[in-house]
Scaffold this motif. Sequence first.
Motif, PDB file in Angstrom:
ATOM      1  N   ARG A 194      58.853  38.945  46.828  1.00 48.04           N
ATOM      2  CA  ARG A 194      59.684  37.828  47.324  1.00 48.04           C
ATOM      3  C   ARG A 194      61.069  38.345  48.058  1.00 48.04           C
ATOM      4  O   ARG A 194      61.543  37.609  49.080  1.00 48.04           O
ATOM      5  N   ALA A 195      61.682  39.333  47.468  1.00 46.22           N
ATOM      6  CA  ALA A 195      63.017  39.969  47.955  1.00 46.22           C
ATOM      7  C   ALA A 195      62.598  40.631  49.526  1.00 46.22           C
ATOM      8  O   ALA A 195      63.322  40.293  50.421  1.00 46.22           O
ATOM      9  N   ALA A 196      61.575  41.334  49.561  1.00 45.00           N
ATOM     10  CA  ALA A 196      61.379  41.941  50.812  1.00 45.00           C
ATOM     11  C   ALA A 196      60.985  40.730  51.765  1.00 45.00           C
ATOM     12  O   ALA A 196      61.388  41.058  52.996  1.00 45.00           O
ATOM     13  N   VAL A 197      60.488  39.667  51.316  1.00 51.72           N
ATOM     14  CA  VAL A 197      59.829  38.768  52.366  1.00 51.72           C
ATOM     15  C   VAL A 197      61.380  38.046  52.904  1.00 51.72           C
ATOM     16  O   VAL A 197      61.634  37.879  54.086  1.00 51.72           O
ATOM     17  N   GLU A 198      62.254  37.740  51.750  1.00 44.56           N
ATOM     18  CA  GLU A 198      63.435  37.129  52.399  1.00 44.56           C
ATOM     19  C   GLU A 198      64.408  38.254  53.344  1.00 44.56           C
ATOM     20  O   GLU A 198      65.032  37.740  54.119  1.00 44.56           O
ATOM     21  N   GLU A 199      64.192  39.174  53.285  1.00 46.28           N
ATOM     22  CA  GLU A 199      64.896  40.365  53.902  1.00 46.28           C
ATOM     23  C   GLU A 199      64.267  40.654  55.202  1.00 46.28           C
ATOM     24  O   GLU A 199      65.040  40.770  56.361  1.00 46.28           O
ATOM     25  N   HIS A 200      62.874  40.598  55.407  1.00 48.12           N
ATOM     26  CA  HIS A 200      62.279  40.924  56.471  1.00 48.12           C
ATOM     27  C   HIS A 200      61.533  39.982  57.090  1.00 48.12           C
ATOM     28  O   HIS A 200      60.710  40.270  58.150  1.00 48.12           O
ATOM     29  N   PHE A 201      61.369  38.752  56.742  1.00 46.39           N
ATOM     30  CA  PHE A 201      60.413  37.803  57.501  1.00 46.39           C
ATOM     31  C   PHE A 201      60.500  37.510  58.726  1.00 46.39           C
ATOM     32  O   PHE A 201      59.589  36.976  59.533  1.00 46.39           O
ATOM     33  N   THR A 202      61.768  37.743  59.383  1.00 44.77           N
ATOM     34  CA  THR A 202      61.991  37.584  60.900  1.00 44.77           C
ATOM     35  C   THR A 202      61.471  38.671  61.611  1.00 44.77           C
ATOM     36  O   THR A 202      61.394  38.644  62.962  1.00 44.77           O
ATOM     37  N   ASP A 203      60.911  39.916  60.916  1.00 41.78           N
ATOM     38  CA  ASP A 203      60.455  41.037  61.785  1.00 41.78           C
ATOM     39  C   ASP A 203      58.902  41.200  60.990  1.00 41.78           C
ATOM     40  O   ASP A 203      58.382  41.756  61.930  1.00 41.78           O
ATOM     41  N   TRP A 204      58.569  41.326  59.837  1.00 44.70           N
ATOM     42  CA  TRP A 204      57.340  41.351  59.379  1.00 44.70           C
ATOM     43  C   TRP A 204      56.558  40.151  59.133  1.00 44.70           C
ATOM     44  O   TRP A 204      56.992  39.529  58.453  1.00 44.70           O
ATOM     45  N   HIS A 205      55.377  39.905  59.882  1.00 43.76           N
ATOM     46  CA  HIS A 205      54.609  38.719  59.739  1.00 43.76           C
ATOM     47  C   HIS A 205      53.395  39.010  59.075  1.00 43.76           C
ATOM     48  O   HIS A 205      52.478  38.101  59.073  1.00 43.76           O
ATOM     49  N   HIS A 206      53.068  40.174  58.331  1.00 44.53           N
ATOM     50  CA  HIS A 206      51.830  40.455  58.003  1.00 44.53           C
ATOM     51  C   HIS A 206      52.047  41.080  56.796  1.00 44.53           C
ATOM     52  O   HIS A 206      52.955  41.773  56.460  1.00 44.53           O
ATOM     53  N   VAL A 207      51.153  40.652  55.578  1.00 46.32           N
ATOM     54  CA  VAL A 207      51.289  40.931  54.175  1.00 46.32           C
ATOM     55  C   VAL A 207      51.369  42.681  54.272  1.00 46.32           C
ATOM     56  O   VAL A 207      51.640  43.206  53.288  1.00 46.32           O
ATOM     57  N   ALA A 208      50.450  43.209  55.090  1.00 43.10           N
ATOM     58  CA  ALA A 208      49.983  44.674  55.128  1.00 43.10           C
ATOM     59  C   ALA A 208      51.522  45.318  55.188  1.00 43.10           C
ATOM     60  O   ALA A 208      51.664  46.462  54.942  1.00 43.10           O
ATOM     61  N   ASP A 209      52.394  44.777  56.076  1.00 44.58           N
ATOM     62  CA  ASP A 209      53.637  45.421  56.499  1.00 44.58           C
ATOM     63  C   ASP A 209      54.593  45.502  54.944  1.00 44.58           C
ATOM     64  O   ASP A 209      55.199  46.467  54.906  1.00 44.58           O
ATOM     65  N   TYR A 210      54.490  44.531  54.112  1.00 41.48           N
ATOM     66  CA  TYR A 210      55.021  44.609  53.036  1.00 41.48           C
ATOM     67  C   TYR A 210      54.386  45.351  51.951  1.00 41.48           C
ATOM     68  O   TYR A 210      55.039  46.163  51.078  1.00 41.48           O
ATOM     69  N   ALA A 211      53.359  45.493  51.934  1.00 44.13           N
ATOM     70  CA  ALA A 211      52.479  46.193  51.006  1.00 44.13           C
ATOM     71  C   ALA A 211      52.767  47.763  51.286  1.00 44.13           C
ATOM     72  O   ALA A 211      52.840  48.490  50.319  1.00 44.13           O
ATOM     73  N   ARG A 212      52.804  47.960  52.467  1.00 47.88           N
ATOM     74  CA  ARG A 212      53.153  49.515  52.928  1.00 47.88           C
ATOM     75  C   ARG A 212      54.695  49.726  52.405  1.00 47.88           C
ATOM     76  O   ARG A 212      54.739  50.964  51.756  1.00 47.88           O
ATOM     77  N   ALA A 213      55.418  49.008  52.685  1.00 49.47           N
ATOM     78  CA  ALA A 213      56.884  49.252  52.195  1.00 49.47           C
ATOM     79  C   ALA A 213      57.215  49.461  50.714  1.00 49.47           C
ATOM     80  O   ALA A 213      57.761  50.231  50.249  1.00 49.47           O
ATOM     81  N   LEU A 214      56.298  48.615  50.180  1.00 49.77           N
ATOM     82  CA  LEU A 214      56.452  48.477  48.617  1.00 49.77           C
ATOM     83  C   LEU A 214      55.666  49.337  47.706  1.00 49.77           C
ATOM     84  O   LEU A 214      55.629  49.460  46.624  1.00 49.77           O
ATOM     85  N   GLY A 215      54.664  49.839  48.448  1.00 50.47           N
ATOM     86  CA  GLY A 215      53.873  50.680  47.732  1.00 50.47           C
ATOM     87  C   GLY A 215      52.598  50.072  47.035  1.00 50.47           C
ATOM     88  O   GLY A 215      52.101  50.682  45.976  1.00 50.47           O
ATOM     89  N   TYR A 216      52.245  48.919  47.489  1.00 47.16           N
ATOM     90  CA  TYR A 216      51.272  48.166  46.707  1.00 47.16           C
ATOM     91  C   TYR A 216      50.237  48.039  47.783  1.00 47.16           C
ATOM     92  O   TYR A 216      50.301  48.007  48.995  1.00 47.16           O
ATOM     93  N   ASP A 217      48.945  47.420  47.396  1.00 44.32           N
ATOM     94  CA  ASP A 217      47.810  47.081  48.322  1.00 44.32           C
ATOM     95  C   ASP A 217      48.120  45.522  48.467  1.00 44.32           C
ATOM     96  O   ASP A 217      48.688  44.779  47.776  1.00 44.32           O
ATOM     97  N   VAL A 218      47.589  45.152  49.395  1.00 49.13           N
ATOM     98  CA  VAL A 218      47.534  43.643  49.838  1.00 49.13           C
ATOM     99  C   VAL A 218      47.046  42.817  48.743  1.00 49.13           C
ATOM    100  O   VAL A 218      47.563  41.877  48.406  1.00 49.13           O
TER     101      VAL A 218
END
Length: 294
Positions: free
Chosen positions: A190-214
Amino acid sequence: MENGHHAVRQLRYWPAVGSPHGVEVLDFAALRSMDTQRRRVLPQRPDFHVLALTAAGVGTIEADFLAYRLAEGSVVWIRPGMVHRWSDIDACEGPLILFRPGFLPGFTTAEATAPACWQLDQQRLELALLAAEHLGREHDSAARSPHVASPALLSHLLAALLLRALPDAPARTDPAPAGNRSADVFRAYRAAVEEHFTDWHHVADYARALGYDVRTLTRATRAATGTGAKAFLDQRILLEARRLLAHTDLPVAGCARRLGFRDVGNFTTFFRRQAAMPPAAWRTAYGAAGTRDA
């Protein structure tokens, strides 16, 4: 607001004298007395939480395009970034609690799942008002005679108030216990979405950044909010798109660029899929509704 947000006033958390701990307790009457120019009836966007309990009276509030009728027992929870206006609170009485983001980090799930407004029955309202009174007294005591334990006391009393006032959905609204991996994953997402939702539109982007899988993000988000990670992300983008269309004079193409879409066609397709109408039509419809409400 800056950058085209001409119709929305940004509200920053500036603690009053004697309120240094990230929480402040006042009431509807104090809000009215501080706002003699009635700017509260215009759209505003805080960077802090506002929790309001209606002990008596009736009124109305609009929060992110939904209008709510206030009456005895109504609870309002305005979260940071929520565009709202106190349409009519001249007859409302009751406490308002302002607090900084992160003051209660364990309530991340509740912030994501609780509505902006709900109703308490008489018994629960009385108990919530007692909890708010206790918090107010401790707040006043901390202002007069600060103590090393004051921040912890205020945090615990605010948590007790929220637990007393939250709508009935224990599995979804109780604060996540420390060390709960699923809750921790969702909190990070949720924190990452709030910070990056204007740049990252795919869950895979957040998974890579946070070190989790989708799949891990999807399971954690569904456990916390009842919806998947992709739907959660799309709804956050859609909400900001609606805010831009409603409260700025940016053209649709400008809104698309602000939200990180490569071209206006992609943005229009996204918006139509999520909102069941193109962005220009939604802006027109919202403007017409606002004219009727005025």
